[in-house]
Scaffold this active site. Structure first.
Site, mmCIF file in Angstrom:
data_model
loop_
_atom_site.group_PDB
_atom_site.id
_atom_site.type_symbol
_atom_site.label_atom_id
_atom_site.label_comp_id
_atom_site.label_asym_id
_atom_site.label_seq_id
_atom_site.Cartn_x
_atom_site.Cartn_y
_atom_site.Cartn_z
ATOM 1 N N LYS A 146 0.865 -1.193 0.000
ATOM 2 C CA LYS A 146 0.000 0.000 0.000
ATOM 3 C C LYS A 146 0.886 1.222 0.000
ATOM 4 C CE LYS A 146 -4.512 0.756 0.479
ATOM 5 N NZ LYS A 146 -5.498 -0.226 0.027
HETATM 6 N N1 GLU Z 1 -7.225 -0.005 -3.322
HETATM 7 C C1 GLU Z 1 -7.968 -1.211 -3.587
HETATM 8 C C2 GLU Z 1 -7.986 -2.114 -2.355
HETATM 9 O O1 GLU Z 1 -7.811 -1.664 -1.272
HETATM 10 C C3 GLU Z 1 -7.495 -1.915 -4.843
HETATM 11 C C4 GLU Z 1 -6.090 -2.420 -4.821
HETATM 12 C C5 GLU Z 1 -5.602 -2.941 -6.148
HETATM 13 O O2 GLU Z 1 -6.372 -3.011 -7.091
HETATM 14 O O3 GLU Z 1 -4.420 -3.271 -6.209
HETATM 15 O O4 GLU Z 1 -8.261 -3.270 -2.446
#
Ligand code: GLU
Length: 413
Positions: A106
């Site tokens: 993240k």
């Molecule tokens: N931000 C989204 C999540 O928390 C998508 C993450 C992604 O597609 O890599 O799952």
């Protein structure tokens, strides 16, 4: 996370309990609690008014044993290392639970994108990529949209990364279609929520026609979730954005709300709807409450007033550890984030696969595969919860923790 603060996070509690149930020792628990790599960068940019401003950006790579780290990039004033760390760890569990060959990561930049121009956001994003490009890429760490970012942000990342390494669409997902984005990615998280809800209802023989839902959040997740839930025959009676909330007994009119939001920047005073204080949203009696905004939305201070039967975690970590306990005592079921909102990362996985293979799938293929993967994961969680007499979060963590542990073991650890 571990050793950095006194009270354990909701993630640590869930992983710790799963390790205990599964009979795994402290080494596995520590490995699952600690991030593999944490980056913090200072990004100076010249604002439109000529002044210099410095923003702090983070990228945390939690685990890559099952595949490259995968997860969103968040732009929000409250972003800090603690939050990014917990969200990265949740991604490891999410990708493991839905059984796609990816790990967890993240990122975030502490900024307020609503108070910045497109030019400022572009410069900030490109500079962030310049700082961290050695650590990201199709085989190491793949970013995607999250709170405060969108397809345009991913387009800038793609362009900046490709300027260094040559055309590399698989380095980032959630891109605009014109740059190799996948059909169905934009709506995937919202649609995934409806897939999980439908599966839950089937399992519990609960008729969806005539049931009701309340959605917190009018961003990408909240909007598309409301649309997809309504398509299942569920009456969505209320929805909110960050400043306002609206209610309509016969079901909200999403098209009218969307027009109002675009014209006035707020849902307030939309014709045919009653305006509410955003805080009052959680007190509306309903079957499904979908928090689809920020973390910690349901906490010790409001959990006693909830009037729903089931919480569907559209956002990441919208329920605090303390509130989670109260919900269990109150008999309110929680469909956890790592399942409920996994539609986004599943279609990100499809986008990555298409880009690596230089292919473009039809929307029907994406939708059918999303339904298959998320449907399977949901049935697995429901079956394990029923068989082991567990709440859904515990059942989901059991499955995810076991998968990561087996991968770690297979590497010889
Ligand atoms: N931000 C989204 C999540 O928390 C998508 C993450 C992604 O597609 O890599 O799952």
């Amino acid at each position: 996370m571990s050793n950095t603060h006194a009270t354990p996070t909701s993630y640590e509690i869930s992983v710790g309990a799963a390790c205990k149930r599964l009979g795994y020792g402290p080494t596995i628990e520590s490995l699952l609690s600690l991030a593999a790599l944490e980056l913090k960068v200072e990004i100076p940019i010249v604002r439109d008014n000529g002044e210099l401003a410095i923003f702090t950006g983070y990228r945390v790579q939690h685990q890559n044993v099952r595949g490259p780290c995968k997860g969103g990039l968040r732009y929000h004033p409250d972003v800090d290392i603690q939050e990014v760390r917990e969200l990265a760890a949740l991604m490891t569990m999410k990708t493991a639970l839905v059984n796609i060959p990816l790990g967890g990561g993240k990122g975030g930049i502490a900024c307020n994108p609503h108070e910045m121009s497109q030019r400022e956001l572009e410069v900030l994003t490109r500079k962030f990529v310049k700082r961290i490009h050695r650590e990201i890429g199709p085989n190491s760490d793949i970013m995607a949209p999250d709170v405060g970012t969108n397809a345009q942000t991913m387009g800038w990342i793609h362009s900046e990364y490709s300027a260094i390494y040559g055309h590399s669409p698989a380095a980032v997902t959630g891109k605009p279609l014109a740059l190799g984005g996948s059909p169905g990615r934009n709506t995937a998280t919202g649609h995934g929520i409806a897939i999980v809800v439908a599966e839950y209802a089937r399992h519990h023989r609960m008729p969806l026609k005539g049931s009701t839902a309340v959605v917190q959040g009018f961003g990408n997740v909240g909007f598309h979730a409301a649309q997809a839930l309504a398509a299942l025959g569920i009456k969505v009676v209320a929805i909110s954005d960050s400043r306002s909330a609206v209610y309509r007994d016969g079901g909200i009119d999403l098209a009218a709300l969307s027009d109002q939001k675009h014209a006035r920047g707020s849902l307030k005073d939309t014709e045919g709807h009653d305006s509410l204080e955003p805080d009052a949203l959680f007190e509306i009696p309903c079957d499904f409450l979908v928090p689809a905004a920020l973390g910690d939305a349901i906490h010790a201070g409001n959990v006693a007033r909830l009037a729903c039967r089931i919480i569907v975690e559209g956002a990441n970590a919208p329920v605090t550890a303390e509130a989670d306990l109260t919900l269990r005592e109150r008999g309110i079921a929680v469909i956890p984030d790592i399942l409920a909102n996994a539609g986004g990362v599943i279609v990100s996985y499809f986008e990555w696969v298409q880009n690596l293979q230089r292919q473009v799938w039809a929307l029907e293929t994406v939708d059918a595969e999303l339904e298959r993967l998320l449907g399977n994961a949901t049935r697995e969680v429901l079956a394990h919860a029923a068989g082991a007499d567990l709440d859904l979060r515990s059942a989901a963590f059991d499955i995810a923790v076991r998968r990561v542990k087996e991968a770690l073991e297979a590497t010889g650890l």
